[in-house]
Design an enzyme around this catalytic site. Sequence first.
Site, PDB file in Angstrom:
ATOM      1  N   GLU A  11      -1.043   9.424  19.150  1.00 59.01           N
ATOM      2  CA  GLU A  11      -1.071  10.714  19.833  1.00 59.01           C
ATOM      3  C   GLU A  11      -0.728  10.528  21.309  1.00 59.01           C
ATOM      4  O   GLU A  11      -1.458   9.860  22.038  1.00 59.01           O
ATOM      5  CB  GLU A  11      -2.470  11.329  19.690  1.00 59.01           C
ATOM      6  N   CYS A  43      -3.941  19.425  20.229  1.00 59.72           N
ATOM      7  CA  CYS A  43      -4.220  18.538  19.089  1.00 59.72           C
ATOM      8  C   CYS A  43      -3.229  18.745  17.960  1.00 59.72           C
ATOM      9  O   CYS A  43      -2.889  17.818  17.246  1.00 59.72           O
ATOM     10  CB  CYS A  43      -5.638  18.790  18.584  1.00 59.72           C
ATOM     11  N   GLU A  47     -13.910  17.178  15.423  1.00 57.87           N
ATOM     12  CA  GLU A  47     -12.528  17.699  15.487  1.00 57.87           C
ATOM     13  C   GLU A  47     -11.759  16.739  16.373  1.00 57.87           C
ATOM     14  O   GLU A  47     -11.925  16.754  17.593  1.00 57.87           O
ATOM     15  CB  GLU A  47     -12.507  19.108  16.102  1.00 57.87           C
ATOM     16  N   THR A 102     -13.515   8.280  20.846  1.00 57.89           N
ATOM     17  CA  THR A 102     -14.804   8.856  21.245  1.00 57.89           C
ATOM     18  C   THR A 102     -15.537   9.360  20.006  1.00 57.89           C
ATOM     19  O   THR A 102     -16.763   9.202  19.887  1.00 57.89           O
ATOM     20  CB  THR A 102     -14.603  10.022  22.241  1.00 57.89           C
ATOM     21  N   LYS A 121     -21.845  20.620  26.427  1.00 55.83           N
ATOM     22  CA  LYS A 121     -21.329  19.680  27.436  1.00 55.83           C
ATOM     23  C   LYS A 121     -19.814  19.799  27.473  1.00 55.83           C
ATOM     24  O   LYS A 121     -19.112  19.262  26.619  1.00 55.83           O
ATOM     25  CB  LYS A 121     -21.708  18.227  27.125  1.00 55.83           C
TER      26      LYS A 121
HETATM   27  N1  LIG Z   1      -9.019  18.781  16.290  1.00 53.92           N
HETATM   28  C1  LIG Z   1      -9.085  19.710  17.232  1.00 53.92           C
HETATM   29  O1  LIG Z   1      -9.269  20.894  16.958  1.00 53.92           O
HETATM   30  C2  LIG Z   1      -8.928  19.328  18.684  1.00 53.92           C
HETATM   31  C3  LIG Z   1      -8.893  20.342  19.652  1.00 53.92           C
HETATM   32  C4  LIG Z   1      -8.740  19.985  20.985  1.00 53.92           C
HETATM   33  C5  LIG Z   1      -8.604  18.655  21.351  1.00 53.92           C
HETATM   34  N2  LIG Z   1      -8.637  17.693  20.398  1.00 53.92           N
HETATM   35  C6  LIG Z   1      -8.442  16.288  20.784  1.00 53.92           C
HETATM   36  O2  LIG Z   1      -9.101  16.004  21.997  1.00 53.92           O
HETATM   37  C7  LIG Z   1      -8.449  14.921  22.660  1.00 53.92           C
HETATM   38  C8  LIG Z   1      -8.239  15.246  24.115  1.00 53.92           C
HETATM   39  O3  LIG Z   1      -9.440  15.546  24.717  1.00 53.92           O
HETATM   40  P1  LIG Z   1     -10.215  14.544  25.711  1.00 53.92           P
HETATM   41  O4  LIG Z   1      -9.257  13.620  26.366  1.00 53.92           O
HETATM   42  O5  LIG Z   1     -11.117  15.382  26.538  1.00 53.92           O
HETATM   43  O6  LIG Z   1     -11.070  13.702  24.682  1.00 53.92           O
HETATM   44  P2  LIG Z   1     -12.234  12.679  24.998  1.00 53.92           P
HETATM   45  O7  LIG Z   1     -12.637  12.101  23.696  1.00 53.92           O
HETATM   46  O8  LIG Z   1     -11.887  11.756  26.100  1.00 53.92           O
HETATM   47  O9  LIG Z   1     -13.392  13.600  25.591  1.00 53.92           O
HETATM   48  C9  LIG Z   1     -13.880  14.719  24.895  1.00 53.92           C
HETATM   49  C10 LIG Z   1     -15.296  14.991  25.340  1.00 53.92           C
HETATM   50  O10 LIG Z   1     -16.110  13.884  24.958  1.00 53.92           O
HETATM   51  C11 LIG Z   1     -16.859  13.440  26.059  1.00 53.92           C
HETATM   52  N3  LIG Z   1     -17.120  12.001  25.884  1.00 53.92           N
HETATM   53  C12 LIG Z   1     -16.377  10.955  26.310  1.00 53.92           C
HETATM   54  N4  LIG Z   1     -16.968   9.783  25.962  1.00 53.92           N
HETATM   55  C13 LIG Z   1     -18.099  10.102  25.293  1.00 53.92           C
HETATM   56  C14 LIG Z   1     -19.130   9.327  24.677  1.00 53.92           C
HETATM   57  N5  LIG Z   1     -19.123   8.004  24.692  1.00 53.92           N
HETATM   58  N6  LIG Z   1     -20.141   9.985  24.059  1.00 53.92           N
HETATM   59  C15 LIG Z   1     -20.161  11.331  24.018  1.00 53.92           C
HETATM   60  N7  LIG Z   1     -19.214  12.119  24.599  1.00 53.92           N
HETATM   61  C16 LIG Z   1     -18.192  11.515  25.223  1.00 53.92           C
HETATM   62  C17 LIG Z   1     -16.009  13.792  27.255  1.00 53.92           C
HETATM   63  O11 LIG Z   1     -16.791  13.832  28.418  1.00 53.92           O
HETATM   64  C18 LIG Z   1     -15.472  15.152  26.842  1.00 53.92           C
HETATM   65  O12 LIG Z   1     -16.420  16.159  27.090  1.00 53.92           O
HETATM   66  C19 LIG Z   1      -7.139  14.740  21.924  1.00 53.92           C
HETATM   67  O13 LIG Z   1      -7.229  13.620  21.098  1.00 53.92           O
HETATM   68  C20 LIG Z   1      -7.028  16.017  21.099  1.00 53.92           C
HETATM   69  O14 LIG Z   1      -6.221  15.875  19.951  1.00 53.92           O
HETATM   70  C21 LIG Z   1      -8.800  17.999  19.084  1.00 53.92           C
HETATM   71  C1  LIG Z   2      -7.127  23.760  18.048  1.00 56.70           C
HETATM   72  N1  LIG Z   2      -6.229  24.201  19.125  1.00 56.70           N
HETATM   73  C2  LIG Z   2      -4.895  24.330  18.574  1.00 56.70           C
HETATM   74  C3  LIG Z   2      -6.694  25.500  19.614  1.00 56.70           C
HETATM   75  C4  LIG Z   2      -6.276  23.331  20.247  1.00 56.70           C
HETATM   76  C5  LIG Z   2      -5.975  21.945  20.006  1.00 56.70           C
HETATM   77  O1  LIG Z   2      -5.882  21.177  20.931  1.00 56.70           O
END
Ligand SMILES: NC(=O)c1ccc[n+]([C@@H]2O[C@H](COP(=O)([O-])OP(=O)(O)OC[C@H]3O[C@@H](n4cnc5c(N)ncnc54)[C@H](O)[C@@H]3O)[C@@H](O)[C@H]2O)c1
Ligand SMILES: C[N+](C)(C)CC=O
Length: 491
Positions: free
Chosen positions: A385, A284, A250, A232, A175
């Site tokens: 963040e 992230c 993650e 989330t 998804k």
């Molecule tokens: N640690 C890592 O490697 C890493 C990598 C990339 C992004 N991130 C983090 O992701 C965040 C940004 O991404 P975002 O805004 O898309 O995050 P988000 O949590 O809003 O959404 C991520 C995914 O979760 C889904 N989602 C939302 N609500 C949900 C629920 N109740 N149940 C199940 N799925 C749900 C969304 O549709 C989307 O596909 C930042 O906090 C970033 O740091 C972390």
């Molecule tokens: C994990 N990385 C660095 C690829 C993407 C984070 O948002």
Amino acid sequence: MTEKMMHIDGLWTRAQSTTTRDIINPFDQGVIATVSEGGRADARDAIDAARRAFDRGPWSRTTGPERGRKLLLLADLIERDTEELARLETLNTGKTLEESRWDMADIAGIFRYYSGLADKDGGEVIASPVPDSTSIVVREPVGVCGQISPWNYPLLQAAWKLAPALAAGCTVVMKPSEITPLTSIKVTELCAEAGFPEGVVNLVLGPGATVGAELAENPDVDLISFTGGIETGKTIMRAAAANVKKVALELGGKNPNIIFDDADFDTALDYILNGVFFHAGQICSAGARVMLQEGIHDRMVEALADRMAKIRLGDGMTDGTQMGPLISAAHRDKVESYIGIAREEGARLRLGGKRPADPALANGFFVEPTLFTECANDMRIVQEEVFGPVITVERFSTEDEALARANNTIYGLSAGFWTRDPDRMRRMSAGLRFGTVWVNDFNVYFTQAPWGGYKQSGLGRELGRMGLEEYTEVKHIFQNHNARPIRWFGV
Ligand SMILES: NC(=O)c1ccc[n+]([C@@H]2O[C@H](COP(=O)([O-])OP(=O)(O)OC[C@H]3O[C@@H](n4cnc5c(N)ncnc54)[C@H](O)[C@@H]3O)[C@@H](O)[C@H]2O)c1
Ligand SMILES: C[N+](C)(C)CC=O
């Protein structure tokens, strides 16, 4: 515009509700595609397909070398279509084409790496304490995997999940973020071309609150792997708890980049910029918390402001653009609200803090590279963040102070520091409570090394061997070759 569809049980499928969603280019708000908008019923169909495919095989029962060959073929197809994929990613996210090309090369490498690991695990023979017995440990695929990814690195984060899951013999329901599904759709087409059996790779499009929630709650999903925001992540953990589903998370980060007085000034300066402004800070691991030792503080702030003012904003598709827009109007609102909070908290705005005046950028979700100085450790702008092109600068005097401040966060994804002192390198590396620590570098990640967070930045690890182990169950098989009654309960 032809509707792009979901992929369930080997078939391209419209949403049962027939709902669609327009996918927007964040640079100009133009519609670049229309996609099916699935819901819970579609997610349930995909989970059922993945369950059947896992329980009946053949994928879950193929040999490691066979799985490896299929993954290698997929890597070749990704490489063949790398330019198309990179362009789709840039159109959908706004990041520069150069960044997207880099991501796609990385992604092909991920499938190659896990194709190589697919046949490397030979299990383990245990020294059994029981005479005439054999004790072995084997790893088996965990089963049906729900894989939820975010919008900032749509295909890269999906690949970190898909490649090891397939290498392990699992079946998956992917998804992607509802706003950035295009490269995941394209890679699902490539999976079909590569010939993965029906039901092994399923793709459901749609919102987190319905499709994502179904994946987290449904008892037929054995593991839910999620990349996204911390709140989330907590919701998913709670949902998964109902059936003690395995969870891999993650989550976000608030990553300190610490520059000591003895650092190589020019290189550190360059990497502060690299650490924050790729993809407009929507990373992230963005090193948005810059900590400067007092001896170089003023000079570094001046140099940063000078370099940041020259960052070229624009369309990611255009040569020479260094920073694209934020992903959406809603996300820009969030970043701007943090800029307001920082000012109210007393941080000093040194640069940026507003939308660019250039009319050519007016339809994009831009915020200028922004620099706050005189930031205190407990300010929200330092602790939370922001996920945008915003640097906060904290001043420190001693190494102990830097370490204590850096660790004073609920997050624990990554941290970096710059020094020439080998003893300090050792002390700081040991003291920083983060899943990745960079010494004289920043924002380096590669397929061979594990990635994941301490504290509230997540659970488990992706990439490397550990990334494959997440998708396996461990089974101990004990065989007694000479079983006899022991008569514990009498004759
Ligand atoms: N640690 C890592 O490697 C890493 C990598 C990339 C992004 N991130 C983090 O992701 C965040 C940004 O991404 P975002 O805004 O898309 O995050 P988000 O949590 O809003 O959404 C991520 C995914 O979760 C889904 N989602 C939302 N609500 C949900 C629920 N109740 N149940 C199940 N799925 C749900 C969304 O549709 C989307 O596909 C930042 O906090 C970033 O740091 C972390
Ligand atoms: C994990 N990385 C660095 C690829 C993407 C984070 O948002």
